[in-house]
Design a protein around this motif. Structure first.
Motif, PDB file in Angstrom:
ATOM      1  N   LEU A  32       8.276   0.880  -5.171  1.00 26.88           N
ATOM      2  CA  LEU A  32       7.382   0.492  -4.086  1.00 26.88           C
ATOM      3  C   LEU A  32       7.030   1.706  -3.248  1.00 26.88           C
ATOM      4  CD1 LEU A  32       9.159  -2.674  -2.861  1.00 26.88           C
ATOM      5  CD2 LEU A  32       6.814  -2.561  -3.431  1.00 26.88           C
ATOM      6  N   THR A  33       5.794   2.144  -3.292  1.00 21.76           N
ATOM      7  CA  THR A  33       5.477   3.312  -2.506  1.00 21.76           C
ATOM      8  C   THR A  33       4.229   3.170  -1.669  1.00 21.76           C
ATOM      9  OG1 THR A  33       4.404   4.226  -4.440  1.00 21.76           O
ATOM     10  CG2 THR A  33       6.634   4.921  -4.039  1.00 21.76           C
ATOM     11  N   HIS A  34       3.217   2.449  -2.144  1.00 18.27           N
ATOM     12  CA  HIS A  34       1.954   2.427  -1.423  1.00 18.27           C
ATOM     13  C   HIS A  34       1.467   0.998  -1.230  1.00 18.27           C
ATOM     14  CE1 HIS A  34       1.130   6.776  -1.314  1.00 18.27           C
ATOM     15  NE2 HIS A  34       1.899   6.772  -2.379  1.00 18.27           N
ATOM     16  N   PRO A 374      14.588  -1.085  -3.030  1.00 17.41           N
ATOM     17  CA  PRO A 374      13.144  -1.037  -2.807  1.00 17.41           C
ATOM     18  C   PRO A 374      12.767  -0.503  -1.425  1.00 17.41           C
ATOM     19  CG  PRO A 374      13.725  -3.081  -3.884  1.00 17.41           C
ATOM     20  CD  PRO A 374      15.011  -2.401  -3.528  1.00 17.41           C
ATOM     21  N   MET A 375      13.511  -0.902  -0.408  1.00 14.78           N
ATOM     22  CA  MET A 375      13.234  -0.407   0.937  1.00 14.78           C
ATOM     23  C   MET A 375      13.633   1.056   1.073  1.00 14.78           C
ATOM     24  SD  MET A 375      14.428  -3.778   3.098  1.00 14.78           S
ATOM     25  CE  MET A 375      15.841  -4.088   2.045  1.00 14.78           C
ATOM     26  N   TYR A 376      14.742   1.421   0.456  1.00 12.30           N
ATOM     27  CA  TYR A 376      15.162   2.819   0.499  1.00 12.30           C
ATOM     28  C   TYR A 376      14.126   3.718  -0.165  1.00 12.30           C
ATOM     29  CZ  TYR A 376      19.805   0.849   1.499  1.00 12.30           C
ATOM     30  OH  TYR A 376      20.865   0.163   2.029  1.00 12.30           O
ATOM     31  N   GLU A 377      13.602   3.261  -1.293  1.00 11.94           N
ATOM     32  CA  GLU A 377      12.617   4.067  -2.016  1.00 11.94           C
ATOM     33  C   GLU A 377      11.373   4.304  -1.165  1.00 11.94           C
ATOM     34  OE1 GLU A 377       9.327   5.296  -4.399  1.00 11.94           O
ATOM     35  OE2 GLU A 377       9.487   3.369  -3.354  1.00 11.94           O
ATOM     36  N   PHE A 378      10.943   3.267  -0.483  1.00  8.54           N
ATOM     37  CA  PHE A 378       9.761   3.392   0.368  1.00  8.54           C
ATOM     38  C   PHE A 378      10.013   4.388   1.502  1.00  8.54           C
ATOM     39  CE2 PHE A 378       7.286   2.102   4.079  1.00  8.54           C
ATOM     40  CZ  PHE A 378       5.993   2.147   3.562  1.00  8.54           C
TER      41      PHE A 378
END
Length: 497
Positions: A32-34, A374-378
């Motif tokens: 999850l990035t954008h 997912p939140m950490y990746e963002f």
């Protein structure tokens, strides 16, 4: 939840953005990035050597690197070995569903519904969940593109607004799941303490929740990405097998040795019974759904749709058997007195119960990380996008990870210790996640894609399912919030439950 991951590798640096290639991921939202789905439709195409679908869009830039390959080969990410067979994905699904949460289903489903409504509702949601997931898997290659995230699929079919709504809702769900999981870890540690302590009340549940949050905080700091989590997730199935076998065995033993008949009546006032019954529907839905099917389907070999359907059949046969077995066996053994955390109801043998608690604690530590990544990746990508030459253990990356993850875990642990209502959080998660996303949104997308070819009766059927999803969302969320408020009014904060 827990699963092994083969996936994408990011070529760090803004100059390398055009070389980013998405060819599969192993977990929900680790990519999850954008927020803009249209940006994902850039004209950078690569040929998948193991696919009948030649065009696979590149992922957006991410500082997380998940997967391995031969960097000397510019197409190493397209190696067929990096894609999974349908039965491998089936085992990933089983590992995701058969987590420590299964220990809560007897007390959160059967004890609230009883022998008649319980099996009927479980059977109905079992069939409905398989049907909805089957439809969702069918949409994977809509528009000639493999949609690797739930929000990507929603945004492609229904537009940017639905993309953002799905993104926000998914992050809210993950946050609540982390809180509930930390509480469950605290229950496991308390179970070990109670088994061997002569003064079990000396350390209350909120303290164990804090200890669990601190333990997970260390784990989250030293395991930066899903790639670092591969060995841990591989062990989760083994851990689950141990505590499930012990839970079923001790339940059978206690059931056959019970001196008095068990009480299977529904406890509480009529209002309590009604709200608990409605709330239990969300727990059942939570047991059979994950909200990460597109993310998991991204790693399956072509033909992706057919193979994912096979994996779903495997999950909804072999994978759901332990869930139903634990649910029915424990309720038969303990009746309406079964604890929302099953291992608190078992009478022994003490070493086996302690072992089951240890296995449940370790397994859930891994699962928490899956929910939170997912939140950490963002966040890691947001703060690290100007530092693409940095590595996981650079001073910058280490500081960002310490501050952001530490803050999030501290907040989640605080709420878990403040109101350690594990069962209530499970029901609330199911209410606001499964019914909107896995029931209503699936049928809305399916209608958008295929509705022109449907008969009037087929269109009506899908709209009925959408309406039912809306009703269930409102009803179960209301019941779950009401239960949390009810428990909070009779509970002194930070005291034992």
């Amino acid at each position: 939840m827990a699963m092994s991951n083969g996936g994408i590798e990011n070529h760090n640096g803004k100059d390398d953005t055009n070389h980013l290639v998405q060819r599969g991921i192993g977990n929900s939202a680790s990519q999850l990035t954008h927020l803009d789905p249209e940006l994902a439709d850039r004209n950078h195409h690569v040929e998948n050597s193991n696919s009948n679908t030649p065009d696979i869009r590149p992922s957006r830039e991410t500082v997380h690197h998940i997967g391995k390959g031969n960097a000397a080969n510019p197409n190493f990410l397209l190696a067929p070995a990096c894609f999974h067979t349908w039965w491998e994905v089936g085992f990933h699904l089983i590992a995701a569903f058969d987590s420590s949460y299964v220990l809560g289903y007897p007390g959160l489903v059967m004890a609230y519904l009883g022998w008649i409504a319980g099996p009927i509702c479980v059977g109905a949601f079992y069939v409905g969940s398989f049907y909805n997931n089957y439809l969702l898997a069918t949409l994977h290659e809509t528009g000639g593109k493999r949609h690797i995230r739930s929000r990507d699929l929603a945004g492609h079919i229904l537009g940017p607004l639905m993309y953002k709504a799905t993104w926000i809702l998914q992050f809210l769900i993950l946050s609540i799941s982390v809180v509930g999981s930390i509480i469950l870890c605290g229950e496991s540690l308390q179970g070990i303490w109670v088994a061997y302590s002569h003064n079990s009340s000396a350390i209350t549940l909120p303290i164990w929740v804090v200890i669990s949050g601190g333990t997970y905080g260390l784990f989250a700091f030293f395991v930066p990405t899903l790639h670092s989590l591969r060995l841990h997730t591989a062990a989760s199935i083994f851990l689950s097998l141990i505590f499930i076998c012990i839970a079923v065995g001790t339940s059978f033993n206690d059931g056959f040795r019970a001196a008095a008949p068990r009480d299977y009546s529904l406890l509480g006032t009529k209002a309590d019974v009604s709200f608990r019954s409605i709330g239990s529907l969300a727990t059942i839905a939570f047991a059979f759904n994950s909200n990460i099917l597109p993310e998991m389907q991204a790693v399956v070999r072509q033909p992706a749709v057919r193979n994912m359907h096979k994996a779903l059949v495997m999950q909804f046969t072999l994978g759901t058997f332990p869930i139903i077995l634990v649910m029915m066996t424990a309720y038969w053994a303990y009746g309406n007195t079964v604890n929302p955390y099953l291992l608190n109801s078992t009478s022994g043998p003490r070493p086996w119960v302690a072992l089951a608690n240890v296995m449940a604690f370790l397994q859930m530590i891994v699962s928490i990380h899956v929910y939170a990544l997912p939140m950490y990746e963002f966040v890691d990508t947001f703060f690290g996008r100007n530092y693409c030459d940095k590595r996981d253990w650079s001073a910058h990356s280490t500081l960002i990870r310490f501050l952001t993850r530490g803050t999030f875990i501290a907040i989640a642990t605080f709420f878990g210790a403040l109101l350690p209502f594990f069962g209530d959080f499970v029901a609330l998660t199911g209410a606001i996640s499964v019914f909107p996303l896995n029931f209503g949104l699936v049928h809305l997308m399916y209608l958008k894609v295929n509705g022109k070819n449907f008969t009037l009766y087929q269109v009506a059927w899908h709209w009925v399912m959408i309406g039912l999803a809306v009703i269930l969302t409102v009803a179960t969320a209301t019941a779950s919030v009401r239960q949390i408020i009810s428990d909070a009014t009779t509970y002194r904060v930070f005291s034992n439950t």
